[in-house]
Design a protein around this motif. Sequence first.
Motif, PDB file in Angstrom:
ATOM      1  N   PHE A 151       9.135  -8.573  11.311  1.00  0.00           N
ATOM      2  CA  PHE A 151       9.120  -7.177  10.989  1.00  0.00           C
ATOM      3  C   PHE A 151       7.847  -6.620  10.690  1.00  0.00           C
ATOM      4  CE2 PHE A 151       9.557  -9.522   7.056  1.00  0.00           C
ATOM      5  CZ  PHE A 151       8.720  -9.238   6.190  1.00  0.00           C
ATOM      6  N   TYR A 152       7.546  -5.263  10.760  1.00  0.00           N
ATOM      7  CA  TYR A 152       6.516  -4.614  10.451  1.00  0.00           C
ATOM      8  C   TYR A 152       6.424  -4.168   9.236  1.00  0.00           C
ATOM      9  CZ  TYR A 152       5.823  -4.918  15.852  1.00  0.00           C
ATOM     10  OH  TYR A 152       5.693  -5.675  16.965  1.00  0.00           O
ATOM     11  N   VAL A 153       5.123  -4.241   8.543  1.00  0.00           N
ATOM     12  CA  VAL A 153       4.702  -3.951   7.433  1.00  0.00           C
ATOM     13  C   VAL A 153       4.977  -2.422   7.039  1.00  0.00           C
ATOM     14  CG1 VAL A 153       2.433  -3.761   7.363  1.00  0.00           C
ATOM     15  CG2 VAL A 153       3.486  -4.676   5.096  1.00  0.00           C
ATOM     16  N   SER A 154       4.587  -1.806   8.000  1.00  0.00           N
ATOM     17  CA  SER A 154       4.600  -0.116   7.854  1.00  0.00           C
ATOM     18  C   SER A 154       5.970   0.370   7.868  1.00  0.00           C
ATOM     19  CB  SER A 154       3.838   0.456   8.996  1.00  0.00           C
ATOM     20  OG  SER A 154       4.384   0.143  10.133  1.00  0.00           O
ATOM     21  N   ASP A 155       7.041  -0.525   8.281  1.00  0.00           N
ATOM     22  CA  ASP A 155       8.503  -0.096   8.254  1.00  0.00           C
ATOM     23  C   ASP A 155       8.889   0.373   6.820  1.00  0.00           C
ATOM     24  OD1 ASP A 155       8.569  -0.737  10.806  1.00  0.00           O
ATOM     25  OD2 ASP A 155       9.842  -2.494  10.497  1.00  0.00           O
ATOM     26  N   ASP A 156       9.906   1.421   6.442  1.00  0.00           N
ATOM     27  CA  ASP A 156      10.371   1.716   5.477  1.00  0.00           C
ATOM     28  C   ASP A 156       9.335   2.257   4.369  1.00  0.00           C
ATOM     29  OD1 ASP A 156      12.923   0.776   6.012  1.00  0.00           O
ATOM     30  OD2 ASP A 156      12.437  -1.235   5.468  1.00  0.00           O
ATOM     31  N   GLY A 157       7.981   2.845   5.004  1.00  0.00           N
ATOM     32  CA  GLY A 157       7.368   3.566   4.109  1.00  0.00           C
ATOM     33  C   GLY A 157       6.474   2.623   3.177  1.00  0.00           C
ATOM     34  N   LYS A 158       6.475   1.532   3.187  1.00  0.00           N
ATOM     35  CA  LYS A 158       5.781   0.574   2.449  1.00  0.00           C
ATOM     36  C   LYS A 158       4.271   0.916   2.455  1.00  0.00           C
ATOM     37  CE  LYS A 158       8.277  -3.487   3.691  1.00  0.00           C
ATOM     38  NZ  LYS A 158       8.868  -2.977   5.002  1.00  0.00           N
ATOM     39  N   VAL A 159       3.601   0.840   1.124  1.00  0.00           N
ATOM     40  CA  VAL A 159       2.403   1.031   0.988  1.00  0.00           C
ATOM     41  C   VAL A 159       1.556  -0.420   0.235  1.00  0.00           C
ATOM     42  CG1 VAL A 159       2.477   3.450   0.505  1.00  0.00           C
ATOM     43  CG2 VAL A 159       2.948   2.002  -1.481  1.00  0.00           C
TER      44      VAL A 159
END
Length: 202
Positions: free
Chosen positions: A113-121
Motif C-alpha cells: 500500500f502507499y503511505v499517502s493513502d487515506d490522508g496519512k501525515v
Amino acid sequence: MRKKGFTLAEVLITLAIIGVVAALTIPMVINRTNEKELRVALKKAYSTLNQVSIQVLSEDPDFYKKLGSELTNEDFQSTFEQYLSVIKSCDNSTIAGNCFVEEVKTLDGAGGFYVSDDGKVGSILKDGTAIAYDLANAGFLVDVNGLKPPNVMGKDVFSIIYDCNGNGIYDRLCPYGYWVAPTEIECPSGNGFDCAAKYLNE
C-alpha cells in the motif's frame, strides 16, 4: 629426522572449507541480529507511543472518543508531536519519501500500500523512527528504521492501533492482531500485519 607438517594442498583445502562454512553462516547470523534489532526498536516505539497516549488521555479524558469522530490526521499528529522528539513533520502531500517510505510491501510479497493513502501525515523522531498517523485504521504505522529498507510489513513496518478488539471501540493502544489467538497469528507467513502482536508478546 624429517618433521611432519601440513602440505600446501591440505592448508588450502582447510581454508576453503572454513571459507564455505563462514559464507553460509555469517549472513544468517547478521540477519538474525538485524531482526532482533528491529524487534527491540518496535518495543521501544510501542512504549513511547503508549506513554504519550497515557499522557494525552490524562489531559483530555475524551481523547478516545475524539479519535473515532472529531480528530483529523493533522489533529492527531499535532497532539502527539507535542510530546515526541520530532525532527521532521510532513503533511499528506509531503509524507511519501520524506517522513515515511512511499510504498510498504506485505510480508508475503502479494501486495502493499502507499503511505499517502487515506490522508496519512507523518513524523520522523530523533531516533530515526518514522510514524504515519492513520486514523482510517485507528492508529499508527511505525517504520522502526525510518526510510531504510526493507520497508516490509512485519519486518520493519508495524501497525499499532487503538481498536484492540477489532470492534470499532477505542479504549487503549495495542499492536495490530492483538485480538488474534497466539496460535493463529500469521507471522512470519501471511501479510505481516499480525507480526506486531507476536513480537510485542515475545
